[in-house]
Design an enzyme around this catalytic site. Structure first.
Site, PDB file in Angstrom:
ATOM      1  CG  ASP A 161      -2.025  22.556  14.548  1.00 45.41           C
ATOM      2  OD1 ASP A 161      -0.927  21.968  14.683  1.00 45.41           O
ATOM      3  OD2 ASP A 161      -2.114  23.777  14.343  1.00 45.41           O
ATOM      4  NE  ARG A 162       2.608  21.395  12.376  1.00 44.59           N
ATOM      5  CZ  ARG A 162       3.882  21.004  12.419  1.00 44.59           C
ATOM      6  NH1 ARG A 162       4.367  20.206  11.474  1.00 44.59           N
ATOM      7  NH2 ARG A 162       4.667  21.389  13.389  1.00 44.59           N
ATOM      8  CD  GLU A 182      -1.788  24.084   5.683  1.00 45.98           C
ATOM      9  OE1 GLU A 182      -2.100  25.237   5.347  1.00 45.98           O
ATOM     10  OE2 GLU A 182      -1.195  23.825   6.756  1.00 45.98           O
ATOM     11  CG  ASP A 200       1.683  20.149  16.090  1.00 38.92           C
ATOM     12  OD1 ASP A 200       0.699  19.626  16.641  1.00 38.92           O
ATOM     13  OD2 ASP A 200       1.633  21.242  15.505  1.00 38.92           O
ATOM     14  CB  SER A 251       3.182  21.410   7.090  1.00 38.49           C
ATOM     15  OG  SER A 251       1.902  22.008   7.174  1.00 38.49           O
ATOM     16  CE  LYS A 284      -1.845  23.394  10.954  1.00 38.24           C
ATOM     17  NZ  LYS A 284      -2.222  24.766  10.585  1.00 38.24           N
ATOM     18  CB  SER A 311       2.880  25.167  16.776  1.00 39.90           C
ATOM     19  OG  SER A 311       2.824  24.570  15.512  1.00 39.90           O
ATOM     20  CG  HIS A 312       4.104  26.425  12.396  1.00 42.49           C
ATOM     21  ND1 HIS A 312       4.994  25.686  11.682  1.00 42.49           N
ATOM     22  CD2 HIS A 312       2.962  25.717  12.398  1.00 42.49           C
ATOM     23  CE1 HIS A 312       4.419  24.573  11.274  1.00 42.49           C
ATOM     24  NE2 HIS A 312       3.185  24.572  11.698  1.00 42.49           N
TER      25      HIS A 312
END
Length: 526
Positions: free
Chosen positions: A256-257, A340, A252, A342, A353, A81-82
């Protein structure tokens, strides 16, 4: 172990290999919770215990939960992730500190400085750990640790027990199974959330097994980026558009998203979701017991949360992007809920998150208010006004090009001549009220964080924000955020991009991003 000539730090790092192949790979999430224990030799601090999720899988919220539960020294997360990393840029490494949150800048910098002094390292090639077998496995590594312990834990159980203490599971279960039940559709997007979705939403809360899709974790996520937005969660969006399901959510890669959809594909943007959760915290037993001390949002997130905070008479903290800033606020007792743009939202139950937590909040609100997702959102707009909001991502840019775009843009908007400038776009006139390069002074420790994005705030409270994100030596992402506030309920049914098009035209004109990158448009719009 690792040896530092300056600090004397020694850490054993065994190779952990499953006894049989397990799903995953370098793009898969592997998380360890680390616990320090005394060792007879060497005298320096050393790691004596590893706690690992079964089959090497843990969601980011579960890592935070376990660290806090067992009072671990910290956690190491390998995540797709990211963060780019590895030969193909497919994963990165994150370090969680003892509070269960991301390492603050001062810790990351210290780790980096120590890394430059390392003289040698060694591995334990003969150590074999069965990642599929729950329980403790102990090893004697040349008598340096007595013993060295590896503990494989149920990836879901500890986290599930925490959720039971936060929510009214009976109310959610009745929503999903009772006489007025709604049908839900949950997309785990072939990341690590499959086991959590099936165990918690299906087994524990009664949702039918076919409510959950893409629940088998795959190392390539089935060939689709596991990003919960309208661009990539297309399978969920199409299913929701059919009208069969009243509630939909996607997660995700590391859990966490999240993204929320209502019946007929009604989309809830992340900033609205955060504000609606804030306005309905009384539906959650945890907040009825603990109270609400304050809210936090990242600077690019819309100001919808601020409207709720004003009515509730609680402070709201505007931070740079990055959950570590919220962790500091929560540890000091200043912040109960944060988020956030995102699609990351969480509370002080953890220091990360938490996508599944946010979904359970939404199901709790649906159960309490007995309205649809769309009705709840529209009622919120009628009470607080609507914040039209969009984010435009220009991904995989050449880093030097992105850097110079931001550098020139900063010089332009911070020049005195830009102040009070007016932009006429069609019938709209926007007057610049103030501009800055966002700077954050942490109210807890006074730490100053500079250059966290460029802001243009207009006299009607509209905002344009430019921020460079996820940069590395091989790629960079430049994000443009546009926000416009509308109080009049009769104006709440417009398409966000249509409302924001004049602001976007201004953003493209002053940044020259298309001309300087050769792009014709953004990679992703959310």
């Amino acid at each position: 172990w690792l040896m530092s000539s300056s600090s004397g730090l020694q850490v054993h790092t065994p190779q952990l290999q499953p006894a049989q192949p397990s799903p995953g790979g370098s793009s898969y999430r592997l998380a360890h919770a680390l616990q320090l224990q005394a060792a007879h030799a060497p005298p320096a601090p050393s790691i004596g215990r590893l706690v690992i999720g079964q089959n090497g899988i843990l969601s980011t919220p579960a890592v935070s939960c376990i660290i806090r539960k067992i009072k671990a020294a910290g956690g190491i997360i390998l995540t797709a992730s990211h963060s780019p990393g590895g030969p193909g840029g497919e994963f990165g490494v994150k370090f969680e500190v003892a509070n269960g949150g991301p390492a603050p800048d001062i810790v990351s910098e210290k780790i980096y400085q120590i890394s430059k002094t390392l003289e040698e390292y060694a591995i334990c090639p003969d150590l074999r750990v069965d990642l599929s077998r729950l329980g403790r496995q102990e090893f004697d590594l040349e008598n340096k640790f007595k013993p060295f312990r590896v503990e494989i834990v149920d990836s879901v159980e500890i986290y599930l027990n925490l959720l039971r203490s936060i929510f009214d599971f009976n109310a959610i279960r009745n929503l999903l199974t009772g006489p007025n039940q709604i049908k839900i559709r949950i997309d785990a997007m072939n990341g690590v959330m499959g086991p959590y979705v099936r165990r918690i939403l299906c087994d524990e809360l009664g949702a039918p097994a076919n409510s959950a899709i893409n629940c088998i974790p795959l190392e390539d996520f089935g060939g689709q980026p596991p990003d919960p937005n309208l661009t990539y969660a297309t399978a969920l969006l199409e299913a929701m558009k059919g009208g069969e399901y009243g509630f939909g959510a996607a997660f995700d890669a590391d859990g966490d998203r999240y993204m929320i959809l209502g019946q007929n594909g009604f989309f809830v943007n992340a900033s609205d979701s955060l504000a609606i959760i804030a306005a309905n915290l009384s539906c959650i037993p945890y907040f009825c017991q603990m109270g609400v001390r304050g809210f936090g949002r990242s600077m690019p997130t819309s100001t919808a949360l601020d409207k709720v905070a004003k009515v509730m008479k609680v402070p709201v903290y505007e931070t740079p992007a990055g959950w570590r800033y919220f962790s500091n606020l929560m540890d000091s007792g200043r912040c109960s809920l944060c988020g956030e743009e995102s699609f990351g939202t969480g509370s002080d139950h953890l220091r990360e998150k938490d996508g599944l937590w946010a979904v359970l909040v939404w199901l709790s609100i649906l159960a309490a208010r007995k309205q649809s997702v769309e009705e709840i959102v529209r009622d919120h707009w009628a009470k607080f006004g609507r914040h039209y909001y969009c984010r435009f991502d220009y991904e995989a840019l050449e880093p030097r090009t992105a850097y110079f775009i931001m550098r020139d843009l900063e010089a332009l908007i911070t020049d005195k001549s830009f102040s009070h400038q007016q932009f006429a776009v069609g019938n709209n006139i926007y007057s610049v009220e103030r501009t800055d390069s966002f700077e954050y002074i942490d109210p807890v420790d006074g730490t100053v964080t500079k250059r966290q994005g460029l802001r243009i705030i207009f006299s009607d409270a509209s905002r344009l924000i430019f921020r460079m994100s996820a940069s590395s030596h091989v790629r960079a992402t430049l994000r443009i955020y546009a926000e416009s506030y509308e109080k009049d309920p009769s104006q709440h049914n417009k398409e966000p991009q249509a409302v924001l098009s004049p602001l976007i035209a201004i953003a493209l004109k002053i940044s020259q991003i298309h001309e300087r990158t050769g792009r014709k448009g953004p990679t992703v719009i959310t």
